[in-house]
Design a protein around this motif. Structure first.
Motif, PDB file in Angstrom:
ATOM      1  N   UNK A 105      45.554  35.971  42.516  1.00 41.37           N
ATOM      2  CA  UNK A 105      44.358  35.863  43.344  1.00 41.37           C
ATOM      3  C   UNK A 105      43.212  36.590  42.675  1.00 41.37           C
ATOM      4  N   UNK A 106      42.064  35.927  42.591  1.00 48.74           N
ATOM      5  CA  UNK A 106      40.847  36.532  42.053  1.00 48.74           C
ATOM      6  C   UNK A 106      39.830  36.691  43.174  1.00 48.74           C
ATOM      7  N   UNK A 107      38.929  37.624  43.014  1.00 47.63           N
ATOM      8  CA  UNK A 107      37.787  37.731  43.903  1.00 47.63           C
ATOM      9  C   UNK A 107      37.979  38.589  45.129  1.00 47.63           C
ATOM     10  N   UNK A 108      39.036  39.392  45.192  1.00 51.99           N
ATOM     11  CA  UNK A 108      39.165  40.316  46.301  1.00 51.99           C
ATOM     12  C   UNK A 108      38.049  41.346  46.186  1.00 51.99           C
ATOM     13  N   UNK A 109      37.348  41.596  47.277  1.00 50.94           N
ATOM     14  CA  UNK A 109      36.250  42.565  47.235  1.00 50.94           C
ATOM     15  C   UNK A 109      36.379  43.560  48.378  1.00 50.94           C
ATOM     16  N   UNK A 110      35.811  44.743  48.142  1.00 52.15           N
ATOM     17  CA  UNK A 110      35.823  45.815  49.129  1.00 52.15           C
ATOM     18  C   UNK A 110      34.393  46.240  49.408  1.00 52.15           C
TER      19      UNK A 110
END
Length: 103
Positions: A2-7
């Protein structure tokens, strides 16, 4: 993968769970996972991921990731394994060995 996990920048809450960019259907009781990551200080360092069903022949999985070297995201010591159920609750993961080698 998975790409693009943001916090969130102020509270570290997840603001996006990202997008699945690669997966592999595997059968059998064992799978070997490999991450080759250049965790030396500096910008532009990359990590590549692969898997194997026999422990010898590894197949690339997903794209190379450019690692962030900001102090908040130091990538040299945070490793984890997760059982991520996508269809129903339950399941288990048994990690029989974890090896870390350096050049």
């Amino acid at each position: 993968m998975t790409n693009g996990l943001t916090m969130g920048s102020n509270n570290w809450n997840t603001t996006s769970t990202g997008t699945e960019v690669a997966s592999a259907a595997v059968s059998g009781g064992r799978i070997w996972l490999r991450a080759n990551a250049d965790i030396r200080p500096g910008s532009g360092r990359q990590a590549r991921f692969s898997y194997s069903t026999d422990g010898v022949n590894f197949v690339p999985l997903g794209n190379a990731l450019t690692l962030n070297n900001a102090w908040q995201f130091f990538m040299g010591y945070r490793f984890g394994f997760f059982n991520y159920a996508t269809q129903s609750l339950g399941g288990a993961v048994t990690v029989r060995q974890f090896s870390l080698t350096t050049p």
